[in-house]
Design a protein around this motif. Structure first.
Motif, short mmCIF file in Angstrom:
data_model
loop_
_atom_site.label_atom_id
_atom_site.label_comp_id
_atom_site.label_asym_id
_atom_site.label_seq_id
_atom_site.Cartn_x
_atom_site.Cartn_y
_atom_site.Cartn_z
N PRO A 1 0.83 -1.19 0.00
CA PRO A 1 0.00 0.00 0.00
C PRO A 1 0.87 1.25 0.00
O PRO A 1 1.91 1.30 0.65
CB PRO A 1 -0.81 -0.13 1.29
CG PRO A 1 -0.06 -1.10 2.14
CD PRO A 1 0.71 -1.98 1.21
N SER A 2 0.44 2.23 -0.76
CA SER A 2 1.23 3.46 -0.84
C SER A 2 0.89 4.38 0.32
O SER A 2 -0.15 4.24 0.97
CB SER A 2 0.95 4.17 -2.16
OG SER A 2 -0.34 4.75 -2.14
N ALA A 3 1.75 5.33 0.55
CA ALA A 3 1.52 6.31 1.61
C ALA A 3 0.29 7.16 1.28
O ALA A 3 -0.45 7.56 2.18
CB ALA A 3 2.74 7.20 1.77
N TRP A 4 0.02 7.38 0.02
CA TRP A 4 -1.14 8.19 -0.37
C TRP A 4 -2.43 7.44 -0.05
O TRP A 4 -3.42 8.05 0.35
CB TRP A 4 -1.09 8.51 -1.86
CG TRP A 4 0.03 9.45 -2.19
CD1 TRP A 4 1.17 9.16 -2.87
CD2 TRP A 4 0.16 10.82 -1.80
NE1 TRP A 4 1.99 10.25 -2.95
CE2 TRP A 4 1.39 11.31 -2.29
CE3 TRP A 4 -0.64 11.71 -1.08
CZ2 TRP A 4 1.82 12.60 -2.11
CZ3 TRP A 4 -0.19 13.02 -0.90
CH2 TRP A 4 1.02 13.44 -1.39
N GLU B 1 -2.95 5.47 2.44
CA GLU B 1 -3.15 5.61 3.87
C GLU B 1 -3.69 7.00 4.21
O GLU B 1 -4.53 7.15 5.07
CB GLU B 1 -1.84 5.34 4.63
CG GLU B 1 -1.36 3.90 4.53
CD GLU B 1 -2.36 2.91 5.09
OE1 GLU B 1 -2.94 3.18 6.17
OE2 GLU B 1 -2.58 1.88 4.45
N LEU B 2 -3.20 8.01 3.51
CA LEU B 2 -3.69 9.37 3.76
C LEU B 2 -5.13 9.54 3.30
O LEU B 2 -5.89 10.31 3.89
CB LEU B 2 -2.78 10.39 3.07
CG LEU B 2 -1.40 10.57 3.66
CD1 LEU B 2 -0.55 11.48 2.79
CD2 LEU B 2 -1.49 11.14 5.06
N ASP B 3 -5.50 8.84 2.23
CA ASP B 3 -6.89 8.92 1.73
C ASP B 3 -7.87 8.37 2.75
O ASP B 3 -9.05 8.73 2.74
CB ASP B 3 -7.01 8.16 0.41
CG ASP B 3 -6.38 8.92 -0.73
OD1 ASP B 3 -6.22 10.15 -0.62
OD2 ASP B 3 -6.05 8.26 -1.76
N LYS B 4 -7.44 7.51 3.65
CA LYS B 4 -8.33 6.93 4.65
C LYS B 4 -8.67 7.91 5.77
O LYS B 4 -9.64 7.70 6.50
CB LYS B 4 -7.67 5.68 5.27
CG LYS B 4 -7.53 4.54 4.29
CD LYS B 4 -6.84 3.38 4.97
CE LYS B 4 -6.56 2.26 3.99
NZ LYS B 4 -5.81 1.16 4.64
#
Length: 160
Positions: free
Chosen positions: A149-152, A154-157
């Protein structure tokens, strides 16, 4: 030796300039680490007096040592101006500097060659770029690849 033409000789007949212009005389600095000029500029030019100026026509060729911006592979690119034409005034604000009845054409050749440099050199138009490395971290026990999973993602969550 720069591209110099004697104006007194042009009064009698057109001048033909053929040869190579060394890299040191061109003074090309592309300000791009992906492009280097390593070979001389080859030229075949005809210069004539026309309407208070110089009409310069001919062919310019320059080989560039480039590095592809997508895959980072080195390659050579040949820039070629087959029907290069330039009218250079001998009077007015934009006149060609004349020293001892001689005019230097090198600055105009340099300018037009720089305008032909690629913005983003590519080894070929459909270059796929750098191949992605496969690692053992993103594999399931079944052996199929799974993208980490990308860092982006995780931020979208986040609910902000």
């Amino acid at each position: 030796m720069p591209l110099i033409v004697n104006l007194r000789h042009l009064e009698k007949h057109d001048a033909t300039l053929r040869g190579e212009l060394p890299v040191s005389e061109l003074d090309l600095d592309p300000l791009d680490e992906m492009i280097r000029v390593t070979r001389p500029l080859r030229h075949e030019l005809v210069v004539q007096l026309l309407d208070g100026g110089l009409l310069v026509r001919g062919r310019l060729r320059l080989a560039l040592a480039c590095q592809c911006v997508r895959c980072l592979r080195p390659f050579y690119l040949e820039l070629e101006l087959n029907a290069w034409t330039r009218h250079l005034p001998l009077e007015g604000e934009e006149r060609v500097p004349v020293v001892n009845d001689c005019a230097d054409l090198t600055p105009w050749v340099r300018e037009d060659m720089l305008l032909e440099f690629p913005r983003h050199p590519l080894c070929r138009p459909d270059c796929p770029g750098v191949e992605k490395l496969k690692t053992d971290q993103g594999q399931k026990p079944g052996g199929k690849d799974q993208l980490a999973p990308s860092a982006w993602a995780e931020l979208d969550k986040l609910k902000l």
